[in-house]
Design a protein around this motif. Sequence first.
Motif, PDB file in Angstrom:
ATOM      1  N   LEU A  36       8.997   9.564   4.777  1.00 38.20           N
ATOM      2  CA  LEU A  36       9.691   9.093   5.969  1.00 38.20           C
ATOM      3  C   LEU A  36      10.614   7.924   5.648  1.00 38.20           C
ATOM      4  O   LEU A  36      11.656   7.757   6.305  1.00 38.20           O
ATOM      5  N   ALA A  37      10.244   7.113   4.661  1.00 37.47           N
ATOM      6  CA  ALA A  37      11.035   5.937   4.306  1.00 37.47           C
ATOM      7  C   ALA A  37      12.063   6.225   3.221  1.00 37.47           C
ATOM      8  O   ALA A  37      12.795   5.318   2.813  1.00 37.47           O
ATOM      9  N   LEU A  38      12.139   7.482   2.774  1.00 36.03           N
ATOM     10  CA  LEU A  38      13.034   7.837   1.674  1.00 36.03           C
ATOM     11  C   LEU A  38      14.204   8.714   2.098  1.00 36.03           C
ATOM     12  O   LEU A  38      15.351   8.440   1.742  1.00 36.03           O
TER      13      LEU A  38
ATOM     14  N   PRO B 204      16.050   4.766   5.132  1.00 34.93           N
ATOM     15  CA  PRO B 204      16.021   5.914   4.207  1.00 34.93           C
ATOM     16  C   PRO B 204      17.441   6.429   4.008  1.00 34.93           C
ATOM     17  O   PRO B 204      18.193   6.565   4.970  1.00 34.93           O
ATOM     18  N   TYR B 205      17.806   6.696   2.743  1.00 36.21           N
ATOM     19  CA  TYR B 205      19.181   7.157   2.503  1.00 36.21           C
ATOM     20  C   TYR B 205      19.272   8.218   1.401  1.00 36.21           C
ATOM     21  O   TYR B 205      20.345   8.477   0.870  1.00 36.21           O
ATOM     22  N   ILE B 206      18.169   8.844   1.074  1.00 38.21           N
ATOM     23  CA  ILE B 206      18.178   9.907   0.059  1.00 38.21           C
ATOM     24  C   ILE B 206      18.311  11.255   0.755  1.00 38.21           C
ATOM     25  O   ILE B 206      17.653  11.508   1.765  1.00 38.21           O
ATOM     26  N   ALA B 207      19.176  12.123   0.228  1.00 39.28           N
ATOM     27  CA  ALA B 207      19.342  13.465   0.794  1.00 39.28           C
ATOM     28  C   ALA B 207      18.055  14.256   0.629  1.00 39.28           C
ATOM     29  O   ALA B 207      17.334  14.122  -0.366  1.00 39.28           O
ATOM     30  N   GLU B 208      17.754  15.101   1.599  1.00 34.94           N
ATOM     31  CA  GLU B 208      16.486  15.832   1.602  1.00 34.94           C
ATOM     32  C   GLU B 208      16.303  16.738   0.392  1.00 34.94           C
ATOM     33  O   GLU B 208      15.180  17.001  -0.025  1.00 34.94           O
TER      34      GLU B 208
ATOM     35  N   THR C 202       0.851  -1.186   0.000  1.00 36.32           N
ATOM     36  CA  THR C 202       0.000   0.000   0.000  1.00 36.32           C
ATOM     37  C   THR C 202       0.887   1.235   0.000  1.00 36.32           C
ATOM     38  O   THR C 202       2.114   1.133   0.135  1.00 36.32           O
ATOM     39  N   SER C 203       0.276   2.399  -0.097  1.00 37.14           N
ATOM     40  CA  SER C 203       1.041   3.649  -0.098  1.00 37.14           C
ATOM     41  C   SER C 203       1.657   3.954   1.267  1.00 37.14           C
ATOM     42  O   SER C 203       2.379   4.936   1.410  1.00 37.14           O
ATOM     43  N   ALA C 204       1.386   3.116   2.273  1.00 42.09           N
ATOM     44  CA  ALA C 204       2.001   3.299   3.589  1.00 42.09           C
ATOM     45  C   ALA C 204       3.424   2.772   3.638  1.00 42.09           C
ATOM     46  O   ALA C 204       4.151   3.020   4.599  1.00 42.09           O
ATOM     47  N   VAL C 205       3.822   2.028   2.597  1.00 38.53           N
ATOM     48  CA  VAL C 205       5.156   1.413   2.580  1.00 38.53           C
ATOM     49  C   VAL C 205       5.832   1.697   1.243  1.00 38.53           C
ATOM     50  O   VAL C 205       5.180   1.992   0.243  1.00 38.53           O
ATOM     51  N   LEU C 206       7.156   1.568   1.235  1.00 34.60           N
ATOM     52  CA  LEU C 206       7.884   1.679  -0.022  1.00 34.60           C
ATOM     53  C   LEU C 206       7.519   0.524  -0.943  1.00 34.60           C
ATOM     54  O   LEU C 206       7.284  -0.600  -0.497  1.00 34.60           O
ATOM     55  N   ASP C 207       7.523   0.805  -2.229  1.00 39.47           N
ATOM     56  CA  ASP C 207       7.389  -0.238  -3.238  1.00 39.47           C
ATOM     57  C   ASP C 207       8.714  -1.011  -3.245  1.00 39.47           C
ATOM     58  O   ASP C 207       9.762  -0.433  -3.545  1.00 39.47           O
TER      59      ASP C 207
END
Length: 280
Positions: A208-210, A190-194, A87-92
Amino acid sequence: MSALPCPSLAEALIQARTLGVERLDAQLLLAHVLRCSRGWLIAHDDAVLAPEQAEAWAQMVQQRAEGVPLAYLTGRHEFHGLDLDVTSAVLDPRPDTETLVDWALELLASHPHPTPQVVDLGTGSGAIALALRCRSAAHTVVWAVDVSPAALDVARSNGERLGLPVHWLQGSWFEPLIDQRFDMIVSNPPYIAEGDPHLPALRHEPLLALTSGADGLDAIRHIVEQAPDHLLPAGWLLLEHGHDQGPAVAGLLQTRGFRHITHRHDLAGHCRCTGACFAV
């Protein structure tokens, strides 16, 4: 004014192409709408969609063209051979993350402890935890943590449907694991810079997961710093990270006293995972 005629399957796929949707995605989406296989689609491309099917197709293909992940539209995604609800609550779940799972399974296969204890931090859909529980020896004990109650609901539901027992815990990273120690800690944090310019393309997935701080390494820093307090002697920490973050993650591990620092590459040849052993 009369309604527009419903398209045939071939016409629906042409419509998807004009919207910029890749053919495979369009076929999978159309198969979901019709509740049929891709093979049936190919063999019956002259079949005409029913009005309700045409309406559902038009909505979904437009959403896919706008960047909504296919898994969010179909509600399913295969990961390491497991059919997961998403679902959209989690990362694909990404294929790159299977690199992390494969590495963990290699280490578990030769682990000397009869009942190795493994924890997956930031489990999301439960993809990593469930793959490890399914593919490792039956005596492996798997724990999984996520800060999001909604994500944990998805993960727990996947585990129940697949019949794979995992200990699900809600909380931030090591917070619900006080005084617990493991033979292995795995995480796709999560490991992408803001400020990363690719974030708009991921706008449909949970932020939050990105993202994790200005350089994307805040979560990894926290995990590396806290992990030794939750590892058994000679325990391993395995982390997924961005394709250019391997040297930085290795530096964090070395500074914290980890040994045997190793990298693993994904199918595209990118350095995707870094891990190390903590021996006092």
